[in-house]
Design an enzyme around this catalytic site. Structure first.
Site, mmCIF file in Angstrom:
data_model
loop_
_atom_site.group_PDB
_atom_site.id
_atom_site.type_symbol
_atom_site.label_atom_id
_atom_site.label_comp_id
_atom_site.label_asym_id
_atom_site.label_seq_id
_atom_site.Cartn_x
_atom_site.Cartn_y
_atom_site.Cartn_z
ATOM 1 N N LYS A 1 -6.243 -4.902 4.469
ATOM 2 C CA LYS A 1 -7.048 -3.727 4.121
ATOM 3 C C LYS A 1 -8.041 -4.066 3.018
ATOM 4 C CE LYS A 1 -6.351 0.870 2.058
ATOM 5 N NZ LYS A 1 -5.366 1.952 1.837
ATOM 6 N N ASP B 1 0.840 -1.205 0.000
ATOM 7 C CA ASP B 1 0.000 0.000 0.000
ATOM 8 C C ASP B 1 0.872 1.251 0.000
ATOM 9 O OD1 ASP B 1 -2.092 1.760 0.264
ATOM 10 O OD2 ASP B 1 -2.920 0.864 2.070
ATOM 11 N N ASP B 2 0.857 1.989 -1.100
ATOM 12 C CA ASP B 2 1.627 3.238 -1.227
ATOM 13 C C ASP B 2 3.135 2.999 -1.241
ATOM 14 O OD1 ASP B 2 -0.872 4.366 -1.009
ATOM 15 O OD2 ASP B 2 -0.416 5.611 0.744
ATOM 16 N N CYS C 1 -5.687 4.529 -3.677
ATOM 17 C CA CYS C 1 -5.993 3.215 -3.112
ATOM 18 C C CYS C 1 -7.259 2.502 -3.582
ATOM 19 C CB CYS C 1 -6.042 3.330 -1.594
ATOM 20 S SG CYS C 1 -4.520 3.930 -0.842
ATOM 21 N N HIS D 1 -11.226 -1.622 1.888
ATOM 22 C CA HIS D 1 -11.382 -0.311 1.249
ATOM 23 C C HIS D 1 -12.209 -0.355 -0.039
ATOM 24 C CE1 HIS D 1 -9.265 3.829 0.483
ATOM 25 N NE2 HIS D 1 -10.433 3.954 1.121
ATOM 26 N N LYS E 1 2.217 9.367 -5.366
ATOM 27 C CA LYS E 1 0.826 8.946 -5.211
ATOM 28 C C LYS E 1 -0.135 10.094 -5.528
ATOM 29 C CE LYS E 1 -2.497 7.479 -1.644
ATOM 30 N NZ LYS E 1 -2.662 7.082 -0.231
ATOM 31 N N ASP F 1 -0.480 -0.841 -4.749
ATOM 32 C CA ASP F 1 -1.723 -0.309 -5.312
ATOM 33 C C ASP F 1 -1.540 1.031 -6.012
ATOM 34 O OD1 ASP F 1 -1.301 1.176 -2.995
ATOM 35 O OD2 ASP F 1 -3.372 1.085 -2.315
ATOM 36 N N ASN F 2 -0.461 1.737 -5.702
ATOM 37 C CA ASN F 2 -0.124 2.988 -6.386
ATOM 38 C C ASN F 2 1.297 3.348 -5.992
ATOM 39 O OD1 ASN F 2 -2.475 3.925 -4.092
ATOM 40 N ND2 ASN F 2 -0.410 4.704 -3.797
ATOM 41 N N HIS G 1 1.496 2.208 4.097
ATOM 42 C CA HIS G 1 0.592 3.362 4.155
ATOM 43 C C HIS G 1 0.678 4.013 5.540
ATOM 44 C CE1 HIS G 1 -3.267 5.528 4.238
ATOM 45 N NE2 HIS G 1 -3.421 5.291 2.944
#
Length: 468
Positions: free
Chosen positions: A129, A33-34, A73, A131, A294, A277-278, A219
């Protein structure tokens, strides 16, 4: 007597053939994540040790031009699990932070990878996560996952405390029920341990499994244990070191998961995808050498760490340098597991296996697209040219030759207006097959603030300049 012997021989042969028949491969998607493109060893990172991720990538294919389908995300995850551009069903924003409506989430009529695999007798679990919808009907147990251990929102304290005002249901849940705080240590470790436990359970029967291991690391908030900060004591920048400790914790967890697969004899029968995810957030992460971060459509916002491993089925030690997308994961999973795509499901990605195995030499994609909502921007990659329309920079158009200028330093928009026009047409044609976002979020405004913050630094730096 002879007839009886003949029947026994046939029965033995049948059992032998079926005993030799290999079950469908398992599917493991590990999502960070990130995490920045430059924050993993297999992409050249030298300050954050990621030996387990590097070993996993070495056993498979490193996709050096691997893209998320969105620069932040929730929409990115919607694209992954649906196998379609999230703009086709209106999920192009993060869920509203405080006032999400009951039907805000990945639409219930959008068929997900988990639902397809469950129908084909896979054991399915989601960890970490989510989301993709705050309401119960949008949670993993309602979307094709037999088991779920994680949280439904976009972020959470790594020590497990629910966000203020959400109560126990806003914290860590197991199949929709709150997990006592006494059972939570550090979320990254807890999610890794849960993955190991599920593998132990699932490997006891003959069914294949699909595991979606979606870490919230690295994240924000920046939380780490001393075990992991000690492992990055060589990093003198404290901001970078704290972030790096979160990546290290995830790497240690991935190592435990891979080791468990090997112990259970499942490693070579599991296709494993790893990606972020990014791109990197502004929290000590790095997307270098690429431009942006991001939330941006420059490479740093969408080009991410990306590897695919299926030992014995995909040749290891490869670096694949053509553009691939997270949208390709769904069709690649279907091909690997020999599951047919439902007739009413139109996927936007491609099966990557023939490209990785050298059966197809051309690029997997002619074009790839990205879009924000509310006119904040869009991007098109076609061949070696990439166009970015940035609403953050006064509706400015950028055009880059990604082969010659992968770091996006030189804007060719005025030098090659015919290419820019061609890519604009590609976008308009694609855009007709999309719908407006079903809800909005403040992400575009946040990026505008970051751009303004940058400009304020530049103004301050140049304030004392004397004109000649």
């Amino acid at each position: 007597m002879q007839r009886l012997l003949f029947i026994l021989l046939i029965a033995v042969s049948f059992l032998t053939i079926n005993g030799q028949k290999k079950k469908s491969p398992n599917v493991l998607i590990i999502l960070s994540d990130d995490q920045g493109w430059g924050d993993v060893g297999f992409n050249g990172c030298t300050d954050i040790p990621t030996p387990n991720l590097d070993a996993l990538a070495k056993d498979g294919v490193i996709c050096s031009q691997g893209y998320a389908s969105h620069p932040y995300c929730s929409p990115s995850r919607a694209g992954l699990l649906s196998g379609r551009y999230q703009h086709r069903f209106g999920h192009e924003c993060n869920l509203p932070y405080e006032d999400a409506k009951a039907d805000d989430g990945l639409p219930l009529d959008e068929l997900m990878m988990s639902e397809v695999l469950k129908k084909h007798d896979f054991q399915t679990c989601a960890i970490g996560k989510w989301h993709l919808g705050d309401s119960i009907n949008y949670w993993p147990n309602k979307r094709g996952f037999d088991d779920w251990f994680g949280f439904w929102g976009g972020g959470l304290s790594y020590w497990g405390e629910p966000k203020k005002g959400r109560g126990p249901m806003g914290g860590v849940l197991r199949d929709g029920k709150p997990v006592p705080m006494s059972e939570i240590t550090y979320l990254t470790d807890d999610f890794s341990d849960a993955a190991v436990e599920y593998i132990d359970e699932y490997s006891k029967n003959d069914k294949p499994f699909f595991m979606y291991l979606a870490y919230n690391a690295p994240h924000s908030p920046i939380h780490a244990t001393k075990q992991y900060t000690d492992m990055v004591s060589h990093i003198e920048d404290g901001y970078r070191a704290a972030y790096a400790a979160m990546v290290v914790g995830m790497d240690v967890g991935v190592g435990k998961v891979i080791q468990k697969l090997k112990e259970e004899g499942e490693y070579e029968n599991t296709i494993i995808f790893y990606y972020s995810d990014n791109g990197a957030a502004t929290n000590g992460a790095r997307s270098e050498p690429y431009r942006g971060h991001k939330g941006m459509l420059f490479e740093g916002g969408i080009r991410v760490p990306f590897s695919v491993t299926w030992k014995g089925n995909i040749k290891g030690g490869q670096v694949y340098d053509k553009a691939v997308s997270a949208l390709d994961i769904f069709p690649t999973v279907l091909a690997a597991t020999d599951v047919k795509c439902p007739k009413n499901k139109e996927l936007d990605g491609v099966n990557l296996l023939p490209y990785f195995n050298g059966e197809v030499n051309k690029a997997p994609h002619n074009t790839l697209f990205w879009r924000y909502s509310d006119g904040a921007g869009y991007a098109v990659l076609k061949g070696k040219y990439k166009m970015v329309m940035s609403g953050f920079k006064n509706i400015e158009f950028f055009l880059f030759d990604i082969e010659k200028d992968p770091y996006e330093h030189t804007n060719l928009a005025s030098a090659k207006p015919e290419i820019l026009k061609e890519l604009e047409k590609e976008y308009k044609d694609w855009n007709r097959g999309t719908v407006p976002g079903l809800w909005t979020d403040p992400h575009a405004a946040n990026i505008s603030k970051e751009v303004e913050k940058r400009e304020s630094f530049i103004r301050k730096a140049t304030a004392g300049e004397r004109k000649k």
